[in-house]
Design a protein around this motif. Structure first.
Motif, PDB file in Angstrom:
ATOM      1  N   ASP A 124      -3.096   0.050  12.520  1.00 20.05           N
ATOM      2  CA  ASP A 124      -2.033   0.755  11.810  1.00 20.05           C
ATOM      3  C   ASP A 124      -1.984   2.298  10.780  1.00 20.05           C
ATOM      4  O   ASP A 124      -3.314   2.462  11.175  1.00 20.05           O
ATOM      5  N   GLU A 181       5.967  -4.272   9.076  1.00 18.53           N
ATOM      6  CA  GLU A 181       4.957  -3.594   8.338  1.00 18.53           C
ATOM      7  C   GLU A 181       4.928  -1.910   9.079  1.00 18.53           C
ATOM      8  O   GLU A 181       4.802  -1.768  10.712  1.00 18.53           O
ATOM      9  N   TRP A 183       3.749   0.258   9.584  1.00 18.19           N
ATOM     10  CA  TRP A 183       2.528   1.442   9.604  1.00 18.19           C
ATOM     11  C   TRP A 183       2.042   0.476  10.983  1.00 18.19           C
ATOM     12  O   TRP A 183       0.651   0.523  11.661  1.00 18.19           O
ATOM     13  N   HIS A 184       2.404  -1.040  11.448  1.00 17.61           N
ATOM     14  CA  HIS A 184       1.858  -1.634  12.195  1.00 17.61           C
ATOM     15  C   HIS A 184       2.201  -1.914  13.494  1.00 17.61           C
ATOM     16  O   HIS A 184       2.868  -2.368  14.500  1.00 17.61           O
TER      17      HIS A 184
HETATM   18 ZN   LIG Z   1      -2.000  -4.068  11.051  1.00 11.76          ZN
END
Ligand SMILES: [Zn+2]
Length: 202
Positions: A124, A181, A183-184
């Motif tokens: 992340d 997401e 950030w992932h």
């Molecule tokens: Zn993650």
């Protein structure tokens, strides 16, 4: 503080008090020495569980994923930015700890199934300027609202371009993005099993 160490695969904690050699299937990213920003909310209470999940902040990854992250970090620095690491390998017992606090599969992977974080193959991340100040990514790490989605419609132009820059750096280094997401990122070029290995803390 984690000190730079001659051996890539060891972490030297608190001066010379303790030198720990990790099992060879793990690489510890020495964030400060390698030009990353380590900002790990799970090693503190300032996260969505409001509990301290990790005993200390460490960025461990499987070797191939660590090499890819290092490559992305190098590209970021060449462009005048730094990658911020929010989370990386998450030991299965910690996954259980998170799930015990927030037993909701929308936010926390079921420990019985595990996740790419539990395999040491997910990170992340965010982007910071060269001084380490986080760029405006149009939302915060682990903000589980619609803002988490990469293509969130109400993003400003700069927020979108910051997300796009992060994605380009990470995919250019071999990671796959996750639409849900911003950030992932997953590393899928090599597989590893779920792990219960706990990293050492001072
Ligand atoms: Zn993650």
């Amino acid at each position: 503080m984690v000190k730079a160490s001659a051996a890539k695969n060891s972490i030297q904690l608190e001066e010379d008090s303790l030198v720990v050699t990790l099992p060879e299937e793990w690489i510890a990213i020495d964030a400060a020495a390698e030009g990353f920003v380590l900002d790990m909310p799970y090693a503190d209470t300032a996260n969505f569980t409001h509990r301290k999940i990790y005993d200390c902040a460490r960025c461990l990854l499987r070797p191939e994923a660590a090499m890819a992250l290092r490559a992305a970090g190098k590209q970021a620095r060449a462009a005048g930015f730094r990658i911020v690491i929010f989370d990386a390998y998450r030991p299965l017992p910690y996954q259980q700890k998170m799930y015990d606090v927030v037993p909701d599969k929308r936010y926390v992977a079921d420990p019985a199934k595990g996740s790419m974080h539990n395999r040491g193959l997910a990170v992340d991340v965010g982007l910071a300027d060269s001084s380490g100040k986080l760029l405006d990514m149009g939302g915060h790490f682990d903000d589980f609202s619609e803002r988490a989605a990469y293509h969130y419609a109400a993003l400003g132009k700069l927020q979108h371009s910051n997300r796009a820059m992060l994605r380009a750096l990470m995919t250019g280094a071999g990671f796959e993005p996750y639409e849900g997401e911003w950030w992932h990122f997953n590393y899928r070029k090599k597989d590893y099993p779920l792990s219960v290995y706990l990293w050492p803390c001072p």
